[in-house]
Design a protein around this motif. Structure first.
Motif, PDB file in Angstrom:
ATOM      1  N   ARG A  49       0.860  -1.201   0.000  1.00 47.50           N
ATOM      2  CA  ARG A  49       0.000   0.000   0.000  1.00 47.50           C
ATOM      3  C   ARG A  49       0.888   1.240   0.000  1.00 47.50           C
ATOM      4  NH1 ARG A  49      -5.292   0.645   1.998  1.00 47.50           N
ATOM      5  NH2 ARG A  49      -6.030   2.725   1.409  1.00 47.50           N
ATOM      6  N   LEU A  50       0.675   2.108  -0.963  1.00 45.61           N
ATOM      7  CA  LEU A  50       1.553   3.252  -1.158  1.00 45.61           C
ATOM      8  C   LEU A  50       1.070   4.421  -0.296  1.00 45.61           C
ATOM      9  CD1 LEU A  50       4.067   3.898  -2.828  1.00 45.61           C
ATOM     10  CD2 LEU A  50       2.586   4.882  -4.575  1.00 45.61           C
ATOM     11  N   GLY A  51       1.644   4.504   0.909  1.00 51.91           N
ATOM     12  CA  GLY A  51       1.414   5.669   1.758  1.00 51.91           C
ATOM     13  C   GLY A  51       2.633   6.557   1.654  1.00 51.91           C
ATOM     14  N   SER A  52       3.665   6.210   2.403  1.00 53.41           N
ATOM     15  CA  SER A  52       4.950   6.896   2.293  1.00 53.41           C
ATOM     16  C   SER A  52       5.717   6.309   1.110  1.00 53.41           C
ATOM     17  CB  SER A  52       5.764   6.729   3.578  1.00 53.41           C
ATOM     18  OG  SER A  52       7.107   7.098   3.370  1.00 53.41           O
ATOM     19  N   VAL A  53       6.041   7.138   0.128  1.00 58.65           N
ATOM     20  CA  VAL A  53       6.785   6.662  -1.039  1.00 58.65           C
ATOM     21  C   VAL A  53       8.183   6.212  -0.626  1.00 58.65           C
ATOM     22  CG1 VAL A  53       7.636   7.263  -3.336  1.00 58.65           C
ATOM     23  CG2 VAL A  53       5.454   8.183  -2.535  1.00 58.65           C
ATOM     24  N   ALA A  54       8.784   6.891   0.346  1.00 59.67           N
ATOM     25  CA  ALA A  54      10.131   6.526   0.790  1.00 59.67           C
ATOM     26  C   ALA A  54      10.141   5.137   1.417  1.00 59.67           C
ATOM     27  CB  ALA A  54      10.657   7.564   1.774  1.00 59.67           C
ATOM     28  N   LEU A  55       9.130   4.824   2.228  1.00 55.87           N
ATOM     29  CA  LEU A  55       9.061   3.492   2.835  1.00 55.87           C
ATOM     30  C   LEU A  55       8.861   2.426   1.759  1.00 55.87           C
ATOM     31  CD1 LEU A  55       6.901   4.138   6.037  1.00 55.87           C
ATOM     32  CD2 LEU A  55       9.352   3.626   5.915  1.00 55.87           C
ATOM     33  N   ALA A  56       7.991   2.735   0.784  1.00 49.43           N
ATOM     34  CA  ALA A  56       7.774   1.780  -0.301  1.00 49.43           C
ATOM     35  C   ALA A  56       9.054   1.586  -1.103  1.00 49.43           C
ATOM     36  CB  ALA A  56       6.652   2.279  -1.207  1.00 49.43           C
ATOM     37  N   ALA A  57       9.820   2.659  -1.304  1.00 51.86           N
ATOM     38  CA  ALA A  57      11.078   2.552  -2.058  1.00 51.86           C
ATOM     39  C   ALA A  57      12.060   1.628  -1.349  1.00 51.86           C
ATOM     40  CB  ALA A  57      11.678   3.940  -2.255  1.00 51.86           C
ATOM     41  N   ILE A  60      10.979  -1.886  -2.012  1.00 49.76           N
ATOM     42  CA  ILE A  60      11.300  -2.268  -3.385  1.00 49.76           C
ATOM     43  C   ILE A  60      12.793  -2.537  -3.526  1.00 49.76           C
ATOM     44  CG2 ILE A  60      11.380  -1.401  -5.762  1.00 49.76           C
ATOM     45  CD1 ILE A  60       8.776   0.159  -5.054  1.00 49.76           C
ATOM     46  N   ALA A  61      13.611  -1.693  -2.889  1.00 51.04           N
ATOM     47  CA  ALA A  61      15.066  -1.865  -2.980  1.00 51.04           C
ATOM     48  C   ALA A  61      15.495  -3.205  -2.388  1.00 51.04           C
ATOM     49  CB  ALA A  61      15.771  -0.712  -2.274  1.00 51.04           C
ATOM     50  N   ALA A  62      14.758  -3.696  -1.386  1.00 50.46           N
ATOM     51  CA  ALA A  62      15.117  -4.967  -0.744  1.00 50.46           C
ATOM     52  C   ALA A  62      14.488  -6.177  -1.446  1.00 50.46           C
ATOM     53  CB  ALA A  62      14.677  -4.945   0.719  1.00 50.46           C
ATOM     54  N   HIS A  63      13.638  -5.907  -2.431  1.00 53.99           N
ATOM     55  CA  HIS A  63      12.906  -7.002  -3.100  1.00 53.99           C
ATOM     56  C   HIS A  63      13.743  -7.618  -4.222  1.00 53.99           C
ATOM     57  CE1 HIS A  63       9.378  -9.160  -4.567  1.00 53.99           C
ATOM     58  NE2 HIS A  63       9.657  -8.724  -5.793  1.00 53.99           N
ATOM     59  N   ARG A  82      10.441  11.189  -8.621  1.00 52.08           N
ATOM     60  CA  ARG A  82      11.532  11.923  -7.975  1.00 52.08           C
ATOM     61  C   ARG A  82      12.034  11.190  -6.734  1.00 52.08           C
ATOM     62  NH1 ARG A  82      13.201  16.827  -8.758  1.00 52.08           N
ATOM     63  NH2 ARG A  82      11.317  17.338  -9.939  1.00 52.08           N
ATOM     64  N   THR A  83      11.106  10.698  -5.894  1.00 50.95           N
ATOM     65  CA  THR A  83      11.520   9.991  -4.676  1.00 50.95           C
ATOM     66  C   THR A  83      12.172   8.654  -5.014  1.00 50.95           C
ATOM     67  OG1 THR A  83       9.743  11.033  -3.417  1.00 50.95           O
ATOM     68  CG2 THR A  83      10.719   9.046  -2.476  1.00 50.95           C
ATOM     69  N   LEU A  84      11.586   7.926  -5.953  1.00 48.93           N
ATOM     70  CA  LEU A  84      12.130   6.611  -6.301  1.00 48.93           C
ATOM     71  C   LEU A  84      13.540   6.713  -6.883  1.00 48.93           C
ATOM     72  CD1 LEU A  84       8.962   4.974  -7.900  1.00 48.93           C
ATOM     73  CD2 LEU A  84       9.956   4.445  -5.677  1.00 48.93           C
ATOM     74  N   PRO A  87      19.167   8.941  -4.690  1.00 52.44           N
ATOM     75  CA  PRO A  87      20.384   8.103  -4.681  1.00 52.44           C
ATOM     76  C   PRO A  87      20.405   7.047  -3.583  1.00 52.44           C
ATOM     77  CG  PRO A  87      20.949  10.417  -4.986  1.00 52.44           C
ATOM     78  CD  PRO A  87      19.494  10.375  -4.679  1.00 52.44           C
ATOM     79  N   GLU A  88      19.774   7.333  -2.427  1.00 50.07           N
ATOM     80  CA  GLU A  88      19.876   6.377  -1.328  1.00 50.07           C
ATOM     81  C   GLU A  88      19.169   5.051  -1.605  1.00 50.07           C
ATOM     82  OE1 GLU A  88      16.711   9.433   0.185  1.00 50.07           O
ATOM     83  OE2 GLU A  88      18.511   9.423  -1.083  1.00 50.07           O
ATOM     84  N   PHE A  89      18.257   5.024  -2.580  1.00 48.67           N
ATOM     85  CA  PHE A  89      17.552   3.780  -2.881  1.00 48.67           C
ATOM     86  C   PHE A  89      18.233   2.983  -3.992  1.00 48.67           C
ATOM     87  CE2 PHE A  89      14.034   6.744  -1.529  1.00 48.67           C
ATOM     88  CZ  PHE A  89      14.006   6.279  -0.225  1.00 48.67           C
ATOM     89  N   GLY A  90      19.016   3.623  -4.823  1.00 47.46           N
ATOM     90  CA  GLY A  90      19.753   2.925  -5.875  1.00 47.46           C
ATOM     91  C   GLY A  90      18.879   2.272  -6.919  1.00 47.46           C
ATOM     92  N   LEU A  91      17.696   2.815  -7.147  1.00 50.77           N
ATOM     93  CA  LEU A  91      16.763   2.197  -8.089  1.00 50.77           C
ATOM     94  C   LEU A  91      16.887   2.822  -9.479  1.00 50.77           C
ATOM     95  CD1 LEU A  91      13.567   2.114  -5.832  1.00 50.77           C
ATOM     96  CD2 LEU A  91      15.110   0.208  -6.323  1.00 50.77           C
ATOM     97  N   GLU A  92      16.822   1.979 -10.490  1.00 50.99           N
ATOM     98  CA  GLU A  92      16.706   2.452 -11.861  1.00 50.99           C
ATOM     99  C   GLU A  92      15.270   2.197 -12.315  1.00 50.99           C
ATOM    100  OE1 GLU A  92      19.598   0.870 -14.472  1.00 50.99           O
ATOM    101  OE2 GLU A  92      21.305   1.455 -13.214  1.00 50.99           O
ATOM    102  N   VAL A  93      14.608   3.233 -12.772  1.00 52.41           N
ATOM    103  CA  VAL A  93      13.182   3.097 -13.062  1.00 52.41           C
ATOM    104  C   VAL A  93      12.895   3.348 -14.537  1.00 52.41           C
ATOM    105  CG1 VAL A  93      12.572   3.819 -10.723  1.00 52.41           C
ATOM    106  CG2 VAL A  93      12.646   5.519 -12.545  1.00 52.41           C
TER     107      VAL A  93
END
Length: 403
Positions: A49-57, A60-63, A82-84, A87-93
């Motif tokens: 459930r997408l509440g906080s985008v940072a928490l969801a990121a 996702i980073a750990a998935h 922008r949040t995803l 740099p701290e999440f290291g995600l390529e979208v």
């Protein structure tokens, strides 16, 4: 880390083939409740459930697998991308966009929007969003709980605007309502919504411009304009060099509210408005208020003229960011300092008056600067002096709010 992250925009229309393919391969899907209920979401996928985008990121980073994030409208326009991409999440979208809620709102209203400002209002930015609505004729406001149409209407007290309120765009509960700003606080509005705020000179017949939003180059060049640009004589405290110095010290900008107390001809108020700020011009002379309004119309800017005597008239005005005190002396400067604007600028005719004002600003916690300005106008045909003016320019800046 997720093998692949696809962000899909959703505007209520059927998903594209690319979006369906990405969803079909997803092992984790993040989105709001109505996104997670879409039939295209794989039953076996982990749902977030997408509440906080940072928490969801972080999830996702750990998935380990393929992740999809669903978001309303265009996720790259004031959205989750922008949040995803932080740099701290290291995600390529990868992004599969949809029609943004702002574009959809203007489409429902049948209006062009290349000349509109777009602002985001939440409790921390609500006041600045309202200032943009005060200063400009067409603004789209992306709202949030506690910063919606009702709050916009309340803070626009005294300024007439028309609201086009678009609720839950793209859903079965979509609704578009047109009300005047003073009526918006009388209703309860569903989130999320987009509010188109319209007011001032009509621009529907104007030709298209070359830059989105208000063209900052509109009107004559120069921060300040010569006295003959105005239809009325300027006062002693309104010389062009003094106005230029005051504007430089205050630095009014988009999202600011400027008080111009003792507005006189309205020259300074107009020039602050030309910088993109919202302006309230205050004067005890009703003719001066009329002159300020006429000057604003002439140069195509918005301002609110308030007739009354400072400091008493200031009590019910909305909080300013920067203030010019053109009249009223030390007593008015002190009353303004009590309201804690970021910057205050004024002038004095004598050193004693300048010292009195400077001491009071210092006692209020302002960092004070003072300069003796002398300007001499020359007739270049004979290089002879035509006019001389001398004034003490004082400015105060709150150190903890210097930016």
């Amino acid at each position: 880390m997720a093998d692949r992250v696809t962000v899909i925009g959703w505007d209520g229309s059927p998903l594209t083939a690319a979006a369906r393919a990405a969803l079909g391969a997803a092992t984790l899907v993040a989105g709001a409740a109505h996104h997670l209920a879409l039939p295209e979401v794989p039953p076996a996928a982990e749902r977030v459930r997408l509440g906080s985008v940072a928490l969801a990121a972080r999830r996702i980073a750990a998935h380990r697998g393929t992740a999809v994030v669903l978001a309303d409208g265009d996720p790259g326009f004031f959205g989750v991308v922008r949040t995803l991409r932080a740099p701290e999440f290291g995600l390529e979208v990868e992004v599969v966009p949809a029609v943004s809620s702002v574009a959809a709102a203007f489409a429902r209203a049948g209006m062009p929007w290349d000349d509109a400002h777009v602002v985001v209002a939440h409790p921390r930015t609500l006041r600045r969003a309202v200032n943009v609505c005060r200063a400009h004729t067409k603004v789209a406001v992306l709202t949030a709980p506690g910063a919606g149409p009702a709050e916009l209407g309340l803070l626009l007290d005294g300024v007439h605007r028309t609201f086009v309120i678009c609720e839950e765009l793209g859903t079965e509960r979509e609704q578009v309502t047109v009300v005047t700003s003073d009526k918006a606080p009388d209703h309860t509005w569903r989130d999320p919504n987009v509010v188109i705020v319209i007011g001032g000179p009509a621009g529907a017949g104007e030709s298209g411009g070359w830059i989105a939003g208000r063209d900052p180059a509109t009107g004559p060049r120069g921060w300040t304009l010569p006295a003959d640009a105005y239809d009325t004589p300027l006062g002693e405290g309104e010389t062009e060099p003094l106005r230029a110095a005051q504007l430089a010290r205050l630095g009014p900008r988009l999202g600011d509210l400027v008080w111009d107390i003792g507005s006189g001809s309205g020259a300074f108020a107009v020039e602050a408005a030309r910088a993109g700020a919202a302006v309230i011009a205050v004067d005890r002379d009703p003719a001066a208020c009329a002159r300020a309004e006429a000057a604003a119309r002439r140069f195509g800017v918005q301002l609110q003229a308030v007739h009354g005597t400072a400091p008493h008239v200031l009590e019910n005005l909305p909080e300013p960011d920067v203030v010019r005190v053109g009249g009223g002396g030390a007593a008015v400067v002190s009353a303004v300092a009590d309201r804690r604007p970021q910057r205050i600028v004024t002038h004095a005719a004598t050193r004693d008056a300048a010292e009195l004002i400077g001491r009071d600003l210092t006692e209020h916690g302002y960092r004070v600067q003072c300069a003796l300005l002398q300007s001499v106008e020359l007739d270049t045909r004979h290089w002879s002096e035509t006019e001389r003016s001398v004034a003490f320019l004082l400015s105060g800046v709150l150190p903890d709010r210097a930016q």
